[in-house]
Design a protein around this motif. Structure first.
Motif, short mmCIF file in Angstrom:
data_model
loop_
_atom_site.label_atom_id
_atom_site.label_comp_id
_atom_site.label_asym_id
_atom_site.label_seq_id
_atom_site.Cartn_x
_atom_site.Cartn_y
_atom_site.Cartn_z
N GLY A 13 -5.74 97.33 2.26
CA GLY A 13 -5.86 96.50 1.07
C GLY A 13 -5.85 95.04 1.45
N ALA A 14 -6.01 94.21 0.45
CA ALA A 14 -6.30 92.80 0.69
C ALA A 14 -5.08 91.90 0.54
N GLN A 15 -3.89 92.47 0.63
CA GLN A 15 -2.77 91.57 0.42
C GLN A 15 -2.56 90.70 1.65
N THR A 16 -2.06 89.50 1.46
CA THR A 16 -1.98 88.59 2.58
C THR A 16 -0.57 88.52 3.17
N TRP A 17 0.47 88.64 2.36
CA TRP A 17 1.82 88.52 2.90
C TRP A 17 2.77 89.31 2.03
N GLY A 18 3.71 89.98 2.64
CA GLY A 18 4.65 90.79 1.88
C GLY A 18 4.84 92.10 2.60
N ILE A 19 5.35 93.08 1.90
CA ILE A 19 5.54 94.40 2.50
C ILE A 19 4.77 95.39 1.64
N GLN A 97 -8.70 90.62 12.04
CA GLN A 97 -8.59 91.40 13.28
C GLN A 97 -7.30 92.21 13.41
N GLU A 98 -6.22 91.77 12.74
CA GLU A 98 -4.93 92.40 13.05
C GLU A 98 -3.94 92.33 11.89
N TYR A 99 -2.89 93.09 12.06
CA TYR A 99 -1.73 93.00 11.18
C TYR A 99 -0.67 92.22 11.95
N MET A 100 0.04 91.35 11.24
CA MET A 100 1.12 90.61 11.89
C MET A 100 2.39 90.77 11.08
N ALA A 101 3.44 91.23 11.74
CA ALA A 101 4.73 91.41 11.07
C ALA A 101 5.70 90.38 11.63
N SER A 102 6.57 89.88 10.76
CA SER A 102 7.65 89.00 11.20
C SER A 102 8.97 89.72 10.98
N VAL A 103 9.73 89.84 12.07
CA VAL A 103 11.01 90.54 12.02
C VAL A 103 12.10 89.57 12.47
N GLU A 104 13.14 89.48 11.67
CA GLU A 104 14.27 88.65 12.08
C GLU A 104 15.34 89.53 12.71
N PHE A 105 15.64 89.22 13.97
CA PHE A 105 16.70 89.92 14.69
C PHE A 105 17.93 89.03 14.71
N SER A 106 19.09 89.63 14.54
CA SER A 106 20.33 88.86 14.68
C SER A 106 21.40 89.80 15.21
N GLY A 107 22.44 89.22 15.73
CA GLY A 107 23.53 90.04 16.25
C GLY A 107 24.28 89.30 17.34
N MET A 108 24.87 90.08 18.22
CA MET A 108 25.65 89.53 19.33
C MET A 108 25.09 90.06 20.64
N ASN A 125 7.39 87.58 16.02
CA ASN A 125 6.10 87.91 15.42
C ASN A 125 5.51 89.04 16.24
N ILE A 126 5.17 90.11 15.54
CA ILE A 126 4.68 91.31 16.21
C ILE A 126 3.31 91.61 15.62
N SER A 127 2.31 91.78 16.47
CA SER A 127 0.97 92.01 15.95
C SER A 127 0.41 93.34 16.43
N LYS A 128 -0.51 93.85 15.63
CA LYS A 128 -1.13 95.15 15.93
C LYS A 128 -2.61 95.01 15.60
N PRO A 129 -3.49 95.22 16.60
CA PRO A 129 -4.92 95.11 16.32
C PRO A 129 -5.39 96.19 15.36
N LYS A 130 -6.27 95.83 14.44
CA LYS A 130 -6.83 96.82 13.52
C LYS A 130 -7.68 97.83 14.28
N ALA A 131 -8.22 97.41 15.41
CA ALA A 131 -9.10 98.28 16.19
C ALA A 131 -8.31 99.41 16.85
N GLY A 132 -7.00 99.34 16.78
CA GLY A 132 -6.18 100.39 17.38
C GLY A 132 -5.26 99.81 18.43
#
Length: 144
Positions: A13-19, A97-108, A125-132
């Motif tokens: 789908g065509a959404q640009t940002w969110g989950i 070309q790709e999907y890009m996810a942003s993940v916040e890591f925290s801890g000790m 920032n974690i990316s995954k090519p649409k091509a596989g």
């Protein structure tokens, strides 16, 4: 259903940002945490081959120069102990070309037996090519 992870299979789908609806956030974060620890271990060992499978070429070039710097300073292998680790999916962006996810890591984490554990907060920032292909780390930003 063939083998492999279904993480990201709901990305259409065509959404640009969110989950996206139906996205397996828990599965994605569980895998992200595992990758965080694996990547930390590979960094500690200076294992370029393992790092190459987990990050983009641009990120790998940056890491290689950090490892070279560590060696120049007479640095031995690092030992990072991940004591606590939380992960939060901030959102997913879709480009042509790709999907890009942003993940916040925290801890000790503890990198120095003498200094004891320190708190950290980073956005990866974690990316995954649409091509596989799989998700790869494309950038890390320290938040503290």
């Amino acid at each position: 259903h063939t083998g492999g992870s279904m993480i990201g299979s709901a990305l259409q789908g065509a959404q640009t940002w969110g989950i996206p609806d139906g996205f397996d956030v828990d599965g994605f974060l569980a895998a992200s945490k595992k990758n965080f620890v694996s990547l930390q271990n590979a960094w500690d060992r200076g294992d370029i081959t393992a790092l190459r499978t987990m990050m983009t070429d641009e990120m790998l070039a940056e890491i290689k120069s950090q490892l070279a710097e560590r060696e120049q300073q007479g640095g031995t292998a690092n030992i990072t102990e991940v004591i606590t680790l939380d992960a939060q999916l901030l959102g997913i962006e879709e480009t042509d070309q790709e999907y890009m996810a942003s993940v916040e890591f925290s801890g000790m984490i503890s990198e120095d037996a003498f200094a004891g554990p320190t708190a950290f907060r980073e956005v990866w920032n974690i990316s995954k090519p649409k091509a596989g292909g799989g998700w790869r780390v494309s950038g890390v930003q320290a938040m503290q």
